[in-house]
Design a protein around this motif. Structure first.
Motif, PDB file in Angstrom:
ATOM      1  N   ASN A  44       0.814  -1.221   0.000  1.00 51.47           N
ATOM      2  CA  ASN A  44       0.000   0.000   0.000  1.00 51.47           C
ATOM      3  C   ASN A  44       0.842   1.263   0.000  1.00 51.47           C
ATOM      4  N   GLN A  45       2.158   1.108  -0.102  1.00 50.00           N
ATOM      5  CA  GLN A  45       3.104   2.228  -0.136  1.00 50.00           C
ATOM      6  C   GLN A  45       3.122   3.037   1.151  1.00 50.00           C
ATOM      7  N   PHE A  46       2.883   2.373   2.288  1.00 48.00           N
ATOM      8  CA  PHE A  46       3.009   3.024   3.585  1.00 48.00           C
ATOM      9  C   PHE A  46       4.425   2.867   4.130  1.00 48.00           C
ATOM     10  N   ILE A  47       5.095   1.794   3.740  1.00 48.28           N
ATOM     11  CA  ILE A  47       6.488   1.588   4.135  1.00 48.28           C
ATOM     12  C   ILE A  47       7.294   1.150   2.909  1.00 48.28           C
ATOM     13  N   LEU A  48       8.590   1.357   2.993  1.00 54.05           N
ATOM     14  CA  LEU A  48       9.488   0.995   1.892  1.00 54.05           C
ATOM     15  C   LEU A  48      10.475  -0.050   2.373  1.00 54.05           C
ATOM     16  N   MET A  49      10.658  -1.085   1.564  1.00 52.54           N
ATOM     17  CA  MET A  49      11.630  -2.121   1.908  1.00 52.54           C
ATOM     18  C   MET A  49      12.881  -1.937   1.047  1.00 52.54           C
ATOM     19  N   SER A  50      14.036  -2.030   1.658  1.00 53.26           N
ATOM     20  CA  SER A  50      15.289  -2.032   0.909  1.00 53.26           C
ATOM     21  C   SER A  50      16.143  -3.197   1.388  1.00 53.26           C
ATOM     22  N   ALA A  51      16.841  -3.814   0.465  1.00 49.26           N
ATOM     23  CA  ALA A  51      17.693  -4.956   0.802  1.00 49.26           C
ATOM     24  C   ALA A  51      19.100  -4.455   1.123  1.00 49.26           C
ATOM     25  N   GLN A  52      19.621  -4.848   2.267  1.00 53.82           N
ATOM     26  CA  GLN A  52      20.963  -4.439   2.680  1.00 53.82           C
ATOM     27  C   GLN A  52      21.796  -5.675   3.009  1.00 53.82           C
ATOM     28  N   ARG A  53      23.061  -5.627   2.616  1.00 57.11           N
ATOM     29  CA  ARG A  53      23.954  -6.750   2.904  1.00 57.11           C
ATOM     30  C   ARG A  53      24.612  -6.541   4.264  1.00 57.11           C
ATOM     31  N   GLN A  54      24.433  -7.507   5.150  1.00 55.90           N
ATOM     32  CA  GLN A  54      25.056  -7.469   6.470  1.00 55.90           C
ATOM     33  C   GLN A  54      25.689  -8.818   6.763  1.00 55.90           C
ATOM     34  N   GLU A  55      27.012  -8.814   6.888  1.00 56.35           N
ATOM     35  CA  GLU A  55      27.748 -10.041   7.178  1.00 56.35           C
ATOM     36  C   GLU A  55      27.388 -11.163   6.217  1.00 56.35           C
ATOM     37  N   GLU A  56      27.496 -10.858   4.917  1.00 55.47           N
ATOM     38  CA  GLU A  56      27.246 -11.835   3.849  1.00 55.47           C
ATOM     39  C   GLU A  56      25.794 -12.267   3.742  1.00 55.47           C
ATOM     40  N   LYS A  57      24.884 -11.604   4.471  1.00 56.23           N
ATOM     41  CA  LYS A  57      23.460 -11.923   4.374  1.00 56.23           C
ATOM     42  C   LYS A  57      22.709 -10.719   3.828  1.00 56.23           C
ATOM     43  N   ILE A  58      21.641 -10.992   3.084  1.00 53.06           N
ATOM     44  CA  ILE A  58      20.780  -9.926   2.595  1.00 53.06           C
ATOM     45  C   ILE A  58      19.648  -9.733   3.597  1.00 53.06           C
ATOM     46  N   ILE A  59      19.574  -8.531   4.165  1.00 49.06           N
ATOM     47  CA  ILE A  59      18.579  -8.221   5.189  1.00 49.06           C
ATOM     48  C   ILE A  59      17.558  -7.228   4.625  1.00 49.06           C
ATOM     49  N   LYS A  60      16.273  -7.512   4.846  1.00 54.15           N
ATOM     50  CA  LYS A  60      15.226  -6.578   4.437  1.00 54.15           C
ATOM     51  C   LYS A  60      15.034  -5.527   5.528  1.00 54.15           C
ATOM     52  N   VAL A  61      15.259  -4.275   5.161  1.00 51.36           N
ATOM     53  CA  VAL A  61      15.105  -3.168   6.108  1.00 51.36           C
ATOM     54  C   VAL A  61      13.913  -2.312   5.675  1.00 51.36           C
ATOM     55  N   TYR A  62      13.076  -1.941   6.637  1.00 51.38           N
ATOM     56  CA  TYR A  62      11.861  -1.181   6.332  1.00 51.38           C
ATOM     57  C   TYR A  62      11.939   0.215   6.923  1.00 51.38           C
ATOM     58  N   GLU A  63      11.432   1.181   6.169  1.00 54.29           N
ATOM     59  CA  GLU A  63      11.325   2.547   6.665  1.00 54.29           C
ATOM     60  C   GLU A  63       9.953   3.097   6.294  1.00 54.29           C
ATOM     61  N   ILE A  64       9.464   4.033   7.073  1.00 50.36           N
ATOM     62  CA  ILE A  64       8.123   4.574   6.841  1.00 50.36           C
ATOM     63  C   ILE A  64       8.176   5.626   5.738  1.00 50.36           C
ATOM     64  N   LEU A  65       7.147   5.660   4.912  1.00 49.74           N
ATOM     65  CA  LEU A  65       7.016   6.652   3.855  1.00 49.74           C
ATOM     66  C   LEU A  65       6.058   7.763   4.316  1.00 49.74           C
ATOM     67  N   PRO A  66       6.040   8.914   3.618  1.00 49.86           N
ATOM     68  CA  PRO A  66       5.123   9.997   4.011  1.00 49.86           C
ATOM     69  C   PRO A  66       3.667   9.535   4.095  1.00 49.86           C
TER      70      PRO A  66
END
Length: 204
Positions: A117-139
């Protein structure tokens, strides 16, 4: 909801983990000790002034009902707790589960619905050889959770996303991944411009 800072969140989370009451030893054994005595005392005093914690006769602190109602009340739907948490800080799925004291699998559906619903944004980040999904709130997410202050939760449920909304959500994630990539800045800007053009065309 009373606005929280990241330190406020950590202290209230510590209280929840310690069954509602924490003392000097709990603070010393937590990551909060990095703040130093002065800053920590200021944070505790601020929480007490806002009636989010109370001081006990033995010197310990307890989270109040008002404090619990920020993120840990059973009267608040999970989607609203997630948005409130992400208003304070970005989190991966494990952190969301930890802060809200929920199992990850119990949050997956709400996280996905918020993302689509575009309320939050997911971005993939590499941490210690793992891909982690990180979420942040959108306007749009901030507007949604702020509206619950006047409309309440019952009349403010999240609907299933339309196909267009889901497509725009994916495009936003692509833009975020491009911006976070190691591509040369000029090339990155050109790619982002093209993606924005695509997004505008799709709105026709």
């Amino acid at each position: 909801m009373r606005k929280l800072g990241t330190v406020d969140l950590e202290i209230l989370h510590l209280a929840i983990k310690e069954n509602g009451t924490f003392d000097e030893n709990n603070l010393e054994n937590s990551n909060l000790k990095r703040l130093g005595v002065g800053r920590l005392l200021d944070a505790l005093a601020s929480l007490k002034d806002r009636k989010l914690i109370s001081l006990n006769t033995n010197g310990s602190f307890s989270i109040t009902e008002i404090g619990r109602e920020t993120l840990w009340s059973e009267n608040i739907p999970k989607w609203a707790k997630i948005l409130r948490l992400l208003q304070v800080r970005s989190c991966n799925t494990n952190e969301i589960a930890d802060f809200l004291r929920e199992k990850e699998e119990n949050l997956t559906e709400d996280i996905e619905k918020l993302r689509k619903n575009q309320f939050i944004l997911m971005s993939a980040q590499r941490q210690e050889e793992k891909i982690i999904k990180v979420y942040e709130i959108l306007p749009e997410g901030i507007e949604k959770i702020d509206s619950t202050e006047t409309l309440g939760f019952e009349n403010n449920e999240i609907s299933n996303p339309t196909v267009d909304t889901e497509v725009f959500s994916i495009i936003n994630e692509i833009i975020k991944e491009i911006q976070d990539s190691q591509i040369e800045e000029s090339s990155k800007n050109e790619i982002v411009k093209k993606v924005f053009k695509l997004k505008e065309k799709l709105r026709i």
